[in-house]
Structures are given as C-alpha cells and as structure tokens.
Design an enzyme around this catalytic site. Structure first.
Site, PDB file in Angstrom:
ATOM      1  N   SER A 237       7.637 -20.889 -20.209  1.00  0.00           N
ATOM      2  CA  SER A 237       8.893 -21.179 -19.537  1.00  0.00           C
ATOM      3  C   SER A 237       8.712 -21.204 -18.025  1.00  0.00           C
ATOM      4  O   SER A 237       7.952 -22.018 -17.513  1.00  0.00           O
ATOM      5  CB  SER A 237       9.935 -20.153 -19.973  1.00  0.00           C
ATOM      6  OG  SER A 237      11.221 -20.602 -19.652  1.00  0.00           O
ATOM      7  N   ASP A 466      13.940 -27.371 -27.924  1.00  0.00           N
ATOM      8  CA  ASP A 466      13.939 -26.183 -27.074  1.00  0.00           C
ATOM      9  C   ASP A 466      15.250 -26.144 -26.285  1.00  0.00           C
ATOM     10  O   ASP A 466      15.589 -27.098 -25.593  1.00  0.00           O
ATOM     11  CB  ASP A 466      12.743 -26.257 -26.112  1.00  0.00           C
ATOM     12  CG  ASP A 466      12.508 -24.962 -25.349  1.00  0.00           C
ATOM     13  OD1 ASP A 466      13.500 -24.348 -24.899  1.00  0.00           O
ATOM     14  OD2 ASP A 466      11.343 -24.570 -25.190  1.00  0.00           O
ATOM     15  N   HIS A 494      12.503 -21.655 -28.299  1.00  0.00           N
ATOM     16  CA  HIS A 494      11.977 -21.738 -26.945  1.00  0.00           C
ATOM     17  C   HIS A 494      10.503 -21.353 -26.933  1.00  0.00           C
ATOM     18  O   HIS A 494      10.146 -20.236 -27.290  1.00  0.00           O
ATOM     19  CB  HIS A 494      12.785 -20.804 -26.039  1.00  0.00           C
ATOM     20  CG  HIS A 494      12.364 -20.828 -24.611  1.00  0.00           C
ATOM     21  ND1 HIS A 494      12.063 -21.997 -23.940  1.00  0.00           N
ATOM     22  CD2 HIS A 494      12.192 -19.829 -23.715  1.00  0.00           C
ATOM     23  CE1 HIS A 494      11.739 -21.705 -22.692  1.00  0.00           C
ATOM     24  NE2 HIS A 494      11.793 -20.400 -22.534  1.00  0.00           N
TER      25      HIS A 494
END
Length: 525
Positions: A237, A466, A494
C-alpha cells in the site's frame, strides 16, 4: 474521520486487513491540485535521481554500524540509527530511527537483508515484522534473508509524531463527517483544526521533516548500515509509494523490490480520493453479492437494495446512536459505524465478522461489533489508548501533497461526484478529504511521475477489486517505472502477497529467492 492507509499484519488475514484499514484512506486525503488537468500536468514532472556519490556531509550517517541488542521479543535484535532531520542542512540535528531484524534461519546461503514496510503512512514496520512477517513470510524466504524493519521517521518507535491524547482522539473519531447544516459543518472544521493544532503544538519541529522523500533517503542509510550493496524490499500500500520513491532517488541501488497494492504518484489528491471512493464501492458490492446469497444477511437478499439499506441505517445512527457496551461510554454513531464497515472492506476474511456486526446493530440494537471493527481501524486498544498511527498518517500525507480542498464550499461542490462514485461512502469520504486543509505546515511535495531509469526489475502487484489502492493505480505505476513487471491478482481485498493465492506467492517468492521477475502480463486468481 478517515485518515489512514495500510497494515500491521497480526494473527490472521482478516486481522491484517483491519490493521491495514487503519491507514489507507488518508494517504489519499492528503492533497494536491484537484481535477484531471492538474493530474495530467503532474505527469510531466519526474522524480529526479540523487547523485550516485554520497555527499561528504552525509558520510557519518552512511558510516554507522548498528549496535544490535535483544529487544524483548525472542529471536529479534534491535538497534538505533541516526539520520539528518533536514537533508538540506545535515548539521541542524538528527532523528533517531528504530530498526529491528530477525536473522536468516538457514539452511542455504544468506542472500542479504529484506526490508519490509506495511504501509500507512503510520504503520509500524517493526510491529509488522514481529507480529507477522517474521513468522508469516514463506520459510524459504526467511531462511535466506535477514528480515529487517525500520519505523519511518515520525512513526511508532522512530520519534513518533503526537497530536491528541486518548480522550481527545475518542472525540475526534466520533465527529460527524456527513454534516447536515452549518453548525455540524463548523463542528467538523473545528475538529480538523483541533487535530492540526495538537500536532503543531506537540511535534512542531518534526512536522516539517516527515515526508516520503526523507523516509526513502533514511532507508538508504539503513541499507548502508546493514552492509547491503542494494536494497531488497517488500512494501504494501503506502509502502509501495515509499519503495517507488526510493527507486526514483536511488535507481542504481535497487535490488529486488516488490510493490504490492500500488499507489499512483501522479494523481492529485481530489482525483485520488475520488478513485479510492469508487474502489470502496467496488469492494462493498462484492461483499453485498456474497452476503445476499446467505439467509442471515442483515442487508437482505436483494443485492441492488443493500446499499440503500445500509445508507438508511447510517442515517438512523446519525439521529439515534446505539449503545455499544463501551466502558468509556462511547456509543455507535454514524461516523464510527461507517469506519467499521470500511475496515472490513480490506479483506474478504472479515466479511463474516461484518455480517455479524451488522446483524447485531441493525436487528439487535447492539453496536459493539461495529465499534470493535472501528477501533481496530483506528488502532485503539481496550485501555482507550491509540497508537500514533493516525497522527503520523496525517503528518506524512499533509506534507507530501497540498490539501485536496480549500474549505467546506469546495467539498460541497464535489459531493455529487463522490456520491456518484459511492452512494454509500461518497459523502463521508469527500468530507474526510478536508483533513489537511488546516494543517500547520505547508506541503513540500507535489504529484509526480517516478521512472527510476536504470533500476533492476521491480515487481508491481495489483488486485482487481482492491478497495484502497484501486487496480488502475498498479497499472499506472507499472507504466511509469522503466523496469516494472506488473503482476495481477484477480480477486478481492487489499494487497495480494501472503493472502492465500499460491500463484501470487510463488511468483513473488521466485523473484525474491532467485531474482526472476514474473512473466510480462502474468495474472493470478
């Protein structure tokens, strides 16, 4: 309300997702010029590589040797390194960086150090290493690499940014982020101002120096201290933005980089927020389709009507919060309930927990389950203590990019676009994008491209559904990086590595262990 970005991976995949939830949205709430035009203009600017030779004034930092010591968790060693507070004026002072490692277990030849970062910004890389990576990464990887984590400056053990105390954070997280009138709008603005003023009062000097560029430069000091010629790294991320920034600054020092759940650094904040809002809507629809097939679905069996039901429930909570059995007297209002639902969007492993929490709230008038999900998102423990995750998250985001909006009127103008992107979450996420508007430190960054010309192959991983880092962002980053290979996971949740896909895991393991990137266009499901 939504000021965060990605994981600290505890015991299960669902728990990992909720920890990640506590970080992601605000990375995209941080800022930048609005609209497609600004985004397009940003594509002309490229992050410039630093000179290959280390400047003389930085030599003392690059010459450090870690003094490893036991640090309370069996099998782990910890050390403290120094980095300049201000790279433009290294003599002005230092920041202390906390580093932890778990040495390669063998058998087999040690490859080097593998740095890991769970995202955020604000997630503790050391906590992630100790709770998940050092036991959850494949045995073959742990056997060949020293697993290493450094908390970025301003985060957790590395001189944490502080803003509000526990009771103040409780009040902040309960602030209504869907204001109905001028009074509620002012209350939300006042909450953002109080948060910003708290950061300015408690972390005044550090707030100027917690940018992603500075954190990436710190990683190069850590690389040198570990004795590695090149950096091997797995970032999730926001950790993909940190890793890509490192590659852009030091392309010749790129070893094997995995960027999982990728961000697109060219996007202006308003567009980024809008695309992420659409990502949460996509994830919610996947949850609804799964829920509607089950007889106990609290949103009913009509998937098309589920969003309307949930939005109506949020409206009821806005008027009449539910008891939540909280020792500190908190009740479940709209803000905390929305956060709880969003938290569960990060991993399909949390969907069962969400169904149970919604059933309790909607049918039994008990808000405890959704409050628990929300607390995990905000990293609040049972003692009403918050980690510094939210403070660091805002500090980094608000320095990396200018504010998304200049005030409430601009948010109101943007509401139709946000509500179109997500009828359920759009309004709240639009108002959440106001959080950096009142920040006490002017942003030092702008949207830009990262090409990392001359870098070794870099693996960029994207998940098609996602919620927090939409798949087009992975495509965009892979298109910018000169040596990128895009690895696609067709699924929910995610990030992808270590979340159950043998295809994804084997491709990344082969890259980390043998240096062989995935084939071009490789897709997994």
């Amino acid at each position: 309300m939504h000021t965060r970005r990605t994981p600290r991976r505890p015991r299960t995949a669902a728990a990992a997702a909720l920890a990640a939830a506590a970080l992601l949205v605000s990375a995209c709430s941080a800022g930048g010029p609005s609209g497609t035009a600004a985004s397009t203009a940003a594509r002309a600017a490229v992050l410039a590589a630093l000179p290959a030779a280390t400047p003389g004034e930085l030599a003392p930092y690059y010459g450090q040797k870690p003094d490893w010591r036991e640090c309370g968790v069996p099998g782990f060693e910890c050390a403290t390194l120094k980095a300049p507070l201000d790279y433009a004026e290294p003599a002005a002072g230092d920041v202390r960086l906390a580093v932890a490692r778990k040495k390669a277990t063998g058998p087999g030849r040690r490859i080097g150090s593998l740095l890991v970062n769970p995202g955020g910004p604000g997630g503790s890389a050391i906590g992630y290493l100790q709770q998940y990576a050092a036991i959850g990464y494949p045995a073959e990887v742990r056997a060949r690499y020293d697993m290493v984590a450094v908390d970025p400056r301003g985060v957790a053990r590395s001189e944490p940014v502080e803003c509000l105390d526990g009771p103040e954070m409780d009040a902040y997280t309960q602030t209504d982020t869907t204001p109905d009138d001028a009074r509620e709008t002012q209350e939300l603005v006042d909450a953002y101002k109080e948060f910003a003023e708290g950061c300015g009062a408690r972390s005044a000097q550090l707030l100027h120096h917690v940018s992603t560029v500075e954190a990436a430069r710190d990683m190069d000091i850590v690389r040198a201290a570990l004795g590695d010629r090149k950096l091997t790294y797995v970032g999730a991320s926001y950790g993909t933005f940190l890793g890509a920034t490192y590659a852009g600054l030091f392309p010749g020092r790129v070893g094997r980089l995995v960027l999982d759940g990728a961000m697109d650094p060219t996007l202006a904040a308003r567009r980024m927020n809008l695309e992420q809002t659409a990502g949460f809507e996509t994830a919610f629809r996947s949850f609804v389709q799964d829920c509607a097939r089950r007889p106990d679905c609290p949103l009913g069996t009509d998937a098309g009507d589920a969003g309307r039901r949930l939005k109506a429930f949020f409206g009821e909570l806005d008027a009449r919060p539910l008891p939540a059995g909280d020792a500190d007297g908190r009740v479940l209002g709209e803000a905390l309930a929305t956060t709880g639902v969003i938290a569960a969007m990060y991993d399909e492993g949390a969907w069962e927990q969400l169904r149970e929490a919604l059933t309790s709230a909607m049918k039994e008038h008990d808000g405890a389950g959704l409050l628990m999900l929300s607390d995990s998102y905000y990293a609040r423990d049972a003692g009403a203590r918050y980690s510094n995750l939210m403070s660091a998250n805002a500090a980094v985001n608000c320095l990396d990019l200018p504010p998304a909006f200049d005030g409430p009127d601009a948010v109101r103008k943007a509401l139709p676009d946000f509500e179109k992107a997500s009828p359920v979450f759009g309004e709240g996420l639009a108002w959440a994008s106001l959080n950096c508007t009142y920040w006490p430190v002017r942003a030092s960054g702008e949207p830009h491209r990262i090409t990392a010309e001359g870098a070794a192959p870099i693996v960029v991983v994207g998940t098609t559904r996602d919620p927090a880092t939409p798949y087009p962002w992975a495509r965009a980053l892979a298109g910018q990086l000169s040596s990128a290979r895009l690895l696609t996971y067709e699924g929910d949740g995610h990030t992808a590595y270590g979340r159950g896909s043998a295809c994804i895991d084997s491709a990344i393991d082969a890259y980390l262990l043998h240096g062989t990137p995935p084939a071009k266009g490789k897709r997994c499901s």
